[in-house]
Design an enzyme around this catalytic site. Structure first.
Site, PDB file in Angstrom:
ATOM      1  NE  ARG A  62      -2.867   0.546   3.424  1.00 21.72           N
ATOM      2  CZ  ARG A  62      -2.460   1.242   4.497  1.00 21.72           C
ATOM      3  NH1 ARG A  62      -2.201   2.531   4.387  1.00 21.72           N
ATOM      4  NH2 ARG A  62      -2.298   0.649   5.667  1.00 21.72           N
ATOM      5  CE1 TYR A 107     -15.789  10.943 -16.116  1.00 23.03           C
ATOM      6  CE2 TYR A 107     -14.703  11.071 -13.990  1.00 23.03           C
ATOM      7  CZ  TYR A 107     -15.495  10.392 -14.894  1.00 23.03           C
ATOM      8  OH  TYR A 107     -15.996   9.166 -14.557  1.00 23.03           O
ATOM      9  CG  ASP A 119      -8.023  15.131 -16.102  1.00 24.14           C
ATOM     10  OD1 ASP A 119      -7.328  14.464 -16.886  1.00 24.14           O
ATOM     11  OD2 ASP A 119      -9.088  14.718 -15.613  1.00 24.14           O
ATOM     12  CE  LYS A 169     -11.701   6.862 -19.209  1.00 22.70           C
ATOM     13  NZ  LYS A 169     -11.576   7.113 -17.782  1.00 22.70           N
TER      14      LYS A 169
HETATM   15  C1  LIG Z   1     -10.859  13.288 -18.104  1.00 20.70           C
HETATM   16  C2  LIG Z   1     -11.058  12.279 -17.008  1.00 20.70           C
HETATM   17  N1  LIG Z   1     -10.488  12.482 -15.822  1.00 20.70           N
HETATM   18  C3  LIG Z   1     -10.645  11.607 -14.793  1.00 20.70           C
HETATM   19  C4  LIG Z   1     -11.424  10.470 -14.943  1.00 20.70           C
HETATM   20  C5  LIG Z   1     -11.573   9.511 -13.791  1.00 20.70           C
HETATM   21  O1  LIG Z   1     -10.764   8.394 -14.044  1.00 20.70           O
HETATM   22  P1  LIG Z   1     -11.066   6.901 -13.499  1.00 20.70           P
HETATM   23  O2  LIG Z   1     -12.312   6.434 -14.152  1.00 20.70           O
HETATM   24  O3  LIG Z   1      -9.839   6.144 -13.900  1.00 20.70           O
HETATM   25  O4  LIG Z   1     -11.210   7.020 -12.019  1.00 20.70           O
HETATM   26  C6  LIG Z   1     -12.035  10.217 -16.175  1.00 20.70           C
HETATM   27  C7  LIG Z   1     -12.874   9.025 -16.354  1.00 20.70           C
HETATM   28  O5  LIG Z   1     -13.591   8.878 -17.307  1.00 20.70           O
HETATM   29  C8  LIG Z   1     -11.856  11.149 -17.229  1.00 20.70           C
HETATM   30  O6  LIG Z   1     -12.424  10.968 -18.426  1.00 20.70           O
END
Ligand SMILES: Cc1ncc(COP(=O)(O)O)c(C=O)c1O
Length: 394
Positions: free
Chosen positions: A60, A113, A185, A210
């Site tokens: 962890r 998001y 992000d 992704k």
């Molecule tokens: C632009 C973006 N940031 C963060 C996230 C969150 O990621 P996770 O689903 O891996 O927790 C997503 C998920 O779709 C996303 O598209």
């Protein structure tokens, strides 16, 4: 723009996994499938407790497989360090809890998001961390929203699903001027196309689920930045339990090795698809900064290596046409994700943007006609052929 010692393609393959000078070892990073590590002597435990040891103790806290993924992503982002987490959401939470506490505020554009937005509006708000949302691109309003309580500026560029871009250098300068932490992000762009740290950001994070993973087979996140920020973030990750499993860490390393080639291929496909859509009579609008007529074309060209792999469009005929189009696709999968080798289609109104008010949707430029494409690495003519037959049926 790039902040790397070597080219991205080389770092994708080698960073974090240097083997030169080490004999008779596996070429690939083994999966350290263990929750805990054995210490040789009592003195080793003492050294660890005194903060004088780099030994692995408990997965962890840190794990060698996950550490290799962290070093690879740090190299790609041009960062001093990286913390890999169980998901993109966990990476964002580590960023927030590293720089904010109850009473502090975050400033963020609305174009983020949906999950991030929900976290801010529910859990973080309940914990006393308030977010002031502002309209995208409105730099003066972003600056006006900063108070003496503001600790973090959050930016996502390009955005979901309308692929808008924000000027990273400008926004990071605002953050610096007000001495607040700018967090980006970088999920949609990937470090191959955009390096926010080189443009002045303090921390950058990803849904590694992704493009970084790239094969729709793992859930992971990554946060990168200076050693000082990452030491804090690791402490948050450790106590909130947001660590990545070593098996998923292995898949992440494997996915990262081909990131640069995947991105190149998907970008080429995205350009061809956006051009095809922009000429189609049943398409009223295309969102893709690679098109010369796109309002974000110049900005994207200045801060990104290419325009990305996401293409959205509005179909004539609204929701009914969108439904017929999506149900007629044979190659593109209907899946609420992006960034995999497979091309996928999503309908924001019923997925990432479900439940948002009319006013908010209008501000974001999303309607019942909006369809989002995550362009994969298949053959472009096959992808376009499938889109063409489905649009004809819509
Ligand atoms: C632009 C973006 N940031 C963060 C996230 C969150 O990621 P996770 O689903 O891996 O927790 C997503 C998920 O779709 C996303 O598209």
């Amino acid at each position: 723009m790039a902040n790397r010692k070597r080219s991205a393609a080389t770092d994708c393959v080698h960073a974090g996994e240097e083997l030169h000078g080490r004999g008779n070892v596996p070429l690939t990073t083994p999966i350290a499938q263990t929750s805990v590590f054995v210490l040789e002597k009592f003195a080793d435990l003492r050294r660890y407790a005194e903060g004088k040891s780099n030994a692995y103790l408990y997965s962890r806290y840190a794990n060698p497989t996950v550490a290799a993924a962290e070093q690879k992503i740090a190299a790609l982002e041009g960062a001093e360090a990286c913390v890999v987490t169980a998901s993109g959401m966990a990476a964002f939470l580590c960023a927030v809890l590293s720089c904010c506490q109850a009473g502090d505020e975050i400033v963020a554009p609305l174009d983020i998001y949906g999950g991030t937005l929900k976290l801010m509006e529910t859990v973080l708000a309940r914990c006393g961390i308030k977010t002031r949302f502002v309209a995208f691109q409105d730099l003066p309003q972003i600056e006006r929203s900063i108070t003496r309580r503001t600790k973090m500026l959050l930016i996502e560029t390009p955005t979901n699903p309308t692929v808008r871009c924000i000027d990273l250098e400008q926004i990071c300068a605002v953050g610096r001027k007000h001495k607040i932490t700018t967090v980006v992000d970088n999920t949609f762009a990937t470090p191959i196309l955009q390096q926010p740290l080189a443009l002045g950001a303090d921390m950058v994070y990803h849904s590694a689920t992704k493009y970084l993973g790239g094969h729709s087979d793992l859930t992971a996140g990554a946060l990168a930045g200076s050693k000082k920020w990452m030491d804090l973030a690791r402490q948050v990750m450790i106590v909130t339990g947001g660590c990545l499993d070593p098996g998923a860490g292995y898949l992440l390393i494997r996915g990262l090795k081909t990131l640069e080639v995947r991105v190149q291929r998907a970008c080429k496909n995205a350009h061809a698809i956006a051009r095809f859509l922009s000429h189609h009579r049943k398409v009223s609008r295309v969102f893709f900064p690679g098109l010369p007529e796109d309002p974000f074309h110049a900005l994207a060209a200045g801060q990104m290596l290419d325009a990305g792999m996401m293409v959205s469009f509005d179909i004539r005929g609204g929701g009914r046409a969108a439904e017929k189009f999506i149900d007629s696709l044979k190659l593109w999968y209907l899946a609420t994700t992006l960034g995999g080798v497979e091309s996928t289609v999503s309908y924001p109104l019923l997925s990432s943007h479900v439940g948002l008010s009319r006013e908010r949707l209008k501000l974001l430029g999303v309607s019942d006609a909006t369809i989002r494409l995550s362009v994969g690495i298949e053959d472009k003519d096959d992808l376009i052929g499938d889109l063409e037959q489905a649009i004809e049926r819509a």
